[in-house]
Design a protein around this motif. Structure first.
Motif, PDB file in Angstrom:
ATOM      1  N   LEU A  80       0.824  -1.212   0.000  1.00 42.44           N
ATOM      2  CA  LEU A  80       0.000   0.000   0.000  1.00 42.44           C
ATOM      3  C   LEU A  80       0.854   1.256   0.000  1.00 42.44           C
ATOM      4  O   LEU A  80       0.510   2.264  -0.627  1.00 42.44           O
ATOM      5  CB  LEU A  80      -0.926  -0.023   1.218  1.00 42.44           C
ATOM      6  CG  LEU A  80      -1.992  -1.119   1.226  1.00 42.44           C
ATOM      7  CD1 LEU A  80      -2.759  -1.103   2.545  1.00 42.44           C
ATOM      8  CD2 LEU A  80      -2.941  -0.945   0.051  1.00 42.44           C
ATOM      9  N   TRP A  81       1.981   1.197   0.698  1.00 48.42           N
ATOM     10  CA  TRP A  81       2.909   2.332   0.750  1.00 48.42           C
ATOM     11  C   TRP A  81       3.414   2.668  -0.648  1.00 48.42           C
ATOM     12  O   TRP A  81       3.445   3.836  -1.053  1.00 48.42           O
ATOM     13  CB  TRP A  81       4.056   1.971   1.690  1.00 48.42           C
ATOM     14  CG  TRP A  81       5.122   3.012   1.837  1.00 48.42           C
ATOM     15  CD1 TRP A  81       4.980   4.285   2.306  1.00 48.42           C
ATOM     16  CD2 TRP A  81       6.509   2.871   1.547  1.00 48.42           C
ATOM     17  NE1 TRP A  81       6.197   4.943   2.326  1.00 48.42           N
ATOM     18  CE2 TRP A  81       7.149   4.080   1.861  1.00 48.42           C
ATOM     19  CE3 TRP A  81       7.274   1.810   1.058  1.00 48.42           C
ATOM     20  CZ2 TRP A  81       8.521   4.277   1.695  1.00 48.42           C
ATOM     21  CZ3 TRP A  81       8.645   1.998   0.902  1.00 48.42           C
ATOM     22  CH2 TRP A  81       9.247   3.220   1.216  1.00 48.42           C
ATOM     23  N   LEU A  82       3.801   1.664  -1.411  1.00 45.76           N
ATOM     24  CA  LEU A  82       4.307   1.894  -2.760  1.00 45.76           C
ATOM     25  C   LEU A  82       3.199   2.353  -3.705  1.00 45.76           C
ATOM     26  O   LEU A  82       3.402   3.256  -4.522  1.00 45.76           O
ATOM     27  CB  LEU A  82       4.969   0.628  -3.293  1.00 45.76           C
ATOM     28  CG  LEU A  82       6.290   0.264  -2.623  1.00 45.76           C
ATOM     29  CD1 LEU A  82       6.755  -1.111  -3.072  1.00 45.76           C
ATOM     30  CD2 LEU A  82       7.357   1.293  -2.929  1.00 45.76           C
ATOM     31  N   LEU A  88       4.949   9.107  -7.997  1.00 43.66           N
ATOM     32  CA  LEU A  88       6.354   9.491  -7.841  1.00 43.66           C
ATOM     33  C   LEU A  88       7.256   8.513  -8.586  1.00 43.66           C
ATOM     34  O   LEU A  88       8.190   8.921  -9.292  1.00 43.66           O
ATOM     35  CB  LEU A  88       6.722   9.510  -6.356  1.00 43.66           C
ATOM     36  CG  LEU A  88       8.190   9.755  -6.030  1.00 43.66           C
ATOM     37  CD1 LEU A  88       8.576  11.184  -6.386  1.00 43.66           C
ATOM     38  CD2 LEU A  88       8.466   9.469  -4.571  1.00 43.66           C
ATOM     39  N   LEU A  89       6.977   7.223  -8.457  1.00 45.49           N
ATOM     40  CA  LEU A  89       7.798   6.224  -9.137  1.00 45.49           C
ATOM     41  C   LEU A  89       7.700   6.376 -10.655  1.00 45.49           C
ATOM     42  O   LEU A  89       8.693   6.210 -11.370  1.00 45.49           O
ATOM     43  CB  LEU A  89       7.351   4.816  -8.726  1.00 45.49           C
ATOM     44  CG  LEU A  89       7.350   4.511  -7.222  1.00 45.49           C
ATOM     45  CD1 LEU A  89       6.975   3.061  -6.987  1.00 45.49           C
ATOM     46  CD2 LEU A  89       8.702   4.815  -6.596  1.00 45.49           C
ATOM     47  N   VAL A  94      14.345   5.801 -13.818  1.00 45.79           N
ATOM     48  CA  VAL A  94      14.757   4.573 -13.147  1.00 45.79           C
ATOM     49  C   VAL A  94      14.235   4.569 -11.714  1.00 45.79           C
ATOM     50  O   VAL A  94      14.314   5.578 -11.010  1.00 45.79           O
ATOM     51  CB  VAL A  94      16.294   4.427 -13.122  1.00 45.79           C
ATOM     52  CG1 VAL A  94      16.693   3.098 -12.466  1.00 45.79           C
ATOM     53  CG2 VAL A  94      16.879   4.520 -14.523  1.00 45.79           C
ATOM     54  N   VAL A  95      13.718   3.418 -11.287  1.00 41.12           N
ATOM     55  CA  VAL A  95      13.312   3.195  -9.900  1.00 41.12           C
ATOM     56  C   VAL A  95      14.307   2.220  -9.291  1.00 41.12           C
ATOM     57  O   VAL A  95      14.444   1.088  -9.760  1.00 41.12           O
ATOM     58  CB  VAL A  95      11.892   2.610  -9.811  1.00 41.12           C
ATOM     59  CG1 VAL A  95      11.516   2.361  -8.353  1.00 41.12           C
ATOM     60  CG2 VAL A  95      10.885   3.531 -10.481  1.00 41.12           C
ATOM     61  N   LEU A 111       3.462  -1.653 -15.211  1.00 37.77           N
ATOM     62  CA  LEU A 111       3.168  -0.290 -15.645  1.00 37.77           C
ATOM     63  C   LEU A 111       4.448   0.506 -15.822  1.00 37.77           C
ATOM     64  O   LEU A 111       4.621   1.210 -16.820  1.00 37.77           O
ATOM     65  CB  LEU A 111       2.260   0.403 -14.625  1.00 37.77           C
ATOM     66  CG  LEU A 111       1.877   1.851 -14.938  1.00 37.77           C
ATOM     67  CD1 LEU A 111       1.174   1.946 -16.289  1.00 37.77           C
ATOM     68  CD2 LEU A 111       1.001   2.422 -13.826  1.00 37.77           C
ATOM     69  N   VAL A 112       5.363   0.395 -14.851  1.00 35.41           N
ATOM     70  CA  VAL A 112       6.640   1.104 -14.941  1.00 35.41           C
ATOM     71  C   VAL A 112       7.402   0.678 -16.189  1.00 35.41           C
ATOM     72  O   VAL A 112       7.893   1.514 -16.957  1.00 35.41           O
ATOM     73  CB  VAL A 112       7.493   0.839 -13.671  1.00 35.41           C
ATOM     74  CG1 VAL A 112       8.928   1.318 -13.881  1.00 35.41           C
ATOM     75  CG2 VAL A 112       6.887   1.543 -12.464  1.00 35.41           C
TER      76      VAL A 112
END
Length: 358
Positions: A80-82, A88-89, A94-95, A111-112
């Motif tokens: 849930l935090w992510l 933002l990600l 790059v993450v 998705l990323v």
């Protein structure tokens, strides 16, 4: 940092750690070295890390501290935090994930990557339990690449379909003025006072070495419920009654103060940042012949190596070092030259950003 680094314009670092250890120091050192060359954001839960980032890198911190302590369903909480910070990600090229145990929603990963962004795992922990191995086996193949802290850690990925590279971590060299002559008298253990650090081997070795040697233990206890710190203290009182000091964690800049010989006893050390800090501070590093620590020391060239878990082998090394000033001086000189080159923050930043670009 000079020269072309990589075709990466923005990076977001994600760490769920609430403590400040070597991995967090490495992220900060990297970001400081890359400042002005790439846009960087930090998503974290550590107030001290957020404060130092804002001071040394810039005000690009998203501090997500929880108001309540979550005891149940921590994995769901991570997910849930992510998801809460998914925008933002998605706003970066790059993450970089600093914790392999984070539960990354599969839909978010897809998705990323569908948007042409890259997801990278920074692997700085030894995978030492079956559960951790299972989590890594699920996690790593979903990443575009993994950056490991040592070849020893990278071996955890040996049978997984994942692109991996090893980049040793950066350490900022102290000023030349902080280095001093090595007297070969004070042996130190620096880091968490935790069973995996294997303090008894060092205590027994110092007790078997020449009587003029003293032992300094510095660090926080990882978990007071285990009683490990008390057992360490009791063993020191019994074997080294007048030759030991146990101190709390000190500022990183003073971690090597007063120490002549740093000993690492954990045979499963992922890398051993304190080894490099010792080499840059004029302290002789002594490491076991197993684990990532062994990759940072060449025996009789940049430090000394002993048989892992063998107090007699370690005692022999300490005895030789304490009696041979020319040997100590040579080790200190060569170790400083190698460490200052291999762990230079600017060099590291170029290599790291290159790995992020793929």
């Amino acid at each position: 940092m000079s020269g072309r680094t990589a075709a990466v314009s923005s990076v977001v670092f994600v760490t769920a750690s609430r403590d400040w250890w070597g991995a967090e120091e490495s992220v900060l050192t990297l970001a400081s070295a890359a400042r002005g060359h790439v846009r960087q954001t930090l998503l974290c839960r550590s107030e001290p890390l957020a404060q130092r980032w804002a001071t040394e890198v810039g005000p690009t911190v998203v501090l997500a501290l929880d108001k309540r302590r979550v005891q149940r369903l921590p994995r769901l909480h991570d997910m849930l935090w992510l998801l809460r910070h998914s925008r933002l990600l998605l706003a970066h090229d790059v993450v970089v994930l600093e914790n392999f145990h984070l539960v990354i929603p599969g839909s978010l990963v897809k998705l990323v990557q569908r948007r042409g962004q890259r997801m990278v795992l920074d692997l700085h922990d030894k995978i030492s339990t079956p559960r951790a191995s299972r989590v890594l086996r699920w996690f790593a193949p979903r990443m575009d690449t993994v950056i490991s802290v040592s070849d020893y850690v990278a071996a955890s990925l040996a049978d997984l379909p994942v692109d991996s590279t090893t980049i040793y971590r950066p350490v900022r060299a102290p000023t030349q003025a902080t280095r001093r002559a090595n007297a070969g008298r004070v042996v130190g253990i620096v880091g968490r006072i935790d069973p995996e650090k294997n303090h008894p081997v060092v205590i027994e070795a110092v007790s078997a070495a020449p009587a003029h040697l003293e032992l300094v233990i510095r660090g926080d206890r990882a978990d007071s419920r285990t009683g490990y710190r008390q057992r360490v203290q009791d063993l020191c009182v019994r074997l080294l009654p007048d030759r030991h000091v146990i101190q709390a964690r000190v500022d990183r800049a003073r971690a090597m103060d007063g120490i002549d010989i740093l000993v690492v006893a954990n045979p499963q050390e992922a890398m051993g940042r304190t080894i490099v800090e010792a080499q840059l501070a004029g302290v002789v590093a002594v490491v076991p012949d197993q684990g990532g620590a062994a990759e940072l020391v060449e025996h009789l060239e940049t430090g000394m190596v002993y048989a892992a878990g063998d107090a007699h082998s370690l005692a022999a090394v300490l005895t030789r070092l304490s009696a041979d000033a020319p040997l100590r001086a040579g080790l200190v000189e060569r170790a400083y030259a190698v460490a200052s080159r291999r762990h230079d923050p600017a060099t590291y930043a170029r290599a790291y950003l290159g790995a992020l670009a793929g």
